[in-house]
Design a protein around this motif. Sequence first.
Motif, mmCIF file in Angstrom:
data_model
loop_
_atom_site.group_PDB
_atom_site.id
_atom_site.type_symbol
_atom_site.label_atom_id
_atom_site.label_comp_id
_atom_site.label_asym_id
_atom_site.label_seq_id
_atom_site.Cartn_x
_atom_site.Cartn_y
_atom_site.Cartn_z
ATOM 1 N N THR A 8 0.799 -1.170 -0.002
ATOM 2 C CA THR A 8 0.113 -0.084 0.167
ATOM 3 C C THR A 8 0.936 1.402 -0.019
ATOM 4 O O THR A 8 1.932 1.268 0.408
ATOM 5 N N GLU A 9 0.538 2.418 -0.571
ATOM 6 C CA GLU A 9 1.046 3.600 -0.499
ATOM 7 C C GLU A 9 0.392 4.167 0.966
ATOM 8 O O GLU A 9 -0.529 4.427 1.153
ATOM 9 N N PRO A 10 1.398 4.689 1.751
ATOM 10 C CA PRO A 10 1.139 5.019 3.119
ATOM 11 C C PRO A 10 0.015 6.204 3.417
ATOM 12 O O PRO A 10 -0.677 6.489 4.138
ATOM 13 N N ASP A 11 0.098 6.944 2.074
ATOM 14 C CA ASP A 11 -0.845 8.146 2.113
ATOM 15 C C ASP A 11 -2.268 7.791 1.791
ATOM 16 O O ASP A 11 -3.241 8.629 2.025
ATOM 17 N N ALA A 57 9.141 7.287 0.938
ATOM 18 C CA ALA A 57 10.534 7.399 1.475
ATOM 19 C C ALA A 57 11.140 6.125 2.185
ATOM 20 O O ALA A 57 12.124 5.874 1.833
ATOM 21 N N LYS A 58 10.332 5.627 2.877
ATOM 22 C CA LYS A 58 10.658 4.380 3.706
ATOM 23 C C LYS A 58 10.051 3.242 3.303
ATOM 24 O O LYS A 58 9.087 2.959 3.814
ATOM 25 N N ILE A 59 10.485 2.406 2.283
ATOM 26 C CA ILE A 59 9.745 1.194 1.527
ATOM 27 C C ILE A 59 10.033 -0.011 2.528
ATOM 28 O O ILE A 59 11.289 -0.240 3.092
ATOM 29 N N GLY A 60 8.847 -0.770 2.978
ATOM 30 C CA GLY A 60 9.375 -1.886 3.667
ATOM 31 C C GLY A 60 7.936 -2.381 4.498
ATOM 32 O O GLY A 60 6.968 -1.701 4.593
ATOM 33 N N ARG A 109 9.830 -0.461 14.146
ATOM 34 C CA ARG A 109 10.509 0.318 12.874
ATOM 35 C C ARG A 109 10.251 -0.313 11.564
ATOM 36 O O ARG A 109 9.590 -1.841 11.455
ATOM 37 N N ILE A 110 10.339 0.287 10.374
ATOM 38 C CA ILE A 110 10.085 -0.328 9.059
ATOM 39 C C ILE A 110 11.004 -1.392 8.785
ATOM 40 O O ILE A 110 12.433 -0.918 8.825
ATOM 41 N N LEU A 111 10.753 -2.647 8.497
ATOM 42 C CA LEU A 111 11.849 -3.556 7.810
ATOM 43 C C LEU A 111 11.844 -3.265 6.269
ATOM 44 O O LEU A 111 11.070 -3.491 5.638
ATOM 45 N N THR A 112 13.062 -2.618 6.215
ATOM 46 C CA THR A 112 13.389 -2.012 4.659
ATOM 47 C C THR A 112 13.475 -3.268 3.602
ATOM 48 O O THR A 112 13.694 -4.252 3.975
#
Length: 151
Positions: A8-11, A57-60, A109-112
């Motif tokens: 998904t796109e976070p926005d 910006a932060k994909i994961g 945290r995001i797991l990239t």
Amino acid sequence: MQYWLMKTEPDECSIDDFAATPDQVIRWDGVRNYQARNFMRDMAIGDEVFIYHSSCAKIGIAGIVRVTRTAYSDPTQFNPESAYFDKRSKPDNPRWDAVDLKFMRKFARILTLDELKNVAELADSPLIQKGNRLSVIPFSKVERDSVLVKV
């Protein structure tokens, strides 16, 4: 139980949206790829789903939600005002499905994607293979467990 990953796109819909309303379900709609739709049709109540943030910006992988309602006709396909409207889809023969999901856990945290590429158990996963555009991907228990030890 089965395991899945949904991009998904976070926005549009992020793990934060789920976390903000932990006791409510969110309808996952707008999927317009037949293979992704078919995977959604395989989902069962209680299945775990990784939420994967993309096009940001932060994909994961950002967290986990659970399936609370199996595939049903996506109402956005019939709404001409919706970005997901499909004029070829008919109420008596819908083409697209939605599922309902509920918050389970947001990762600290995001797991990239870069980290995921280094997880040996994911070597054959479509998630890290170039050119994969599916928004719904099945995960094996081994793949799921290998991700969870990283967060």
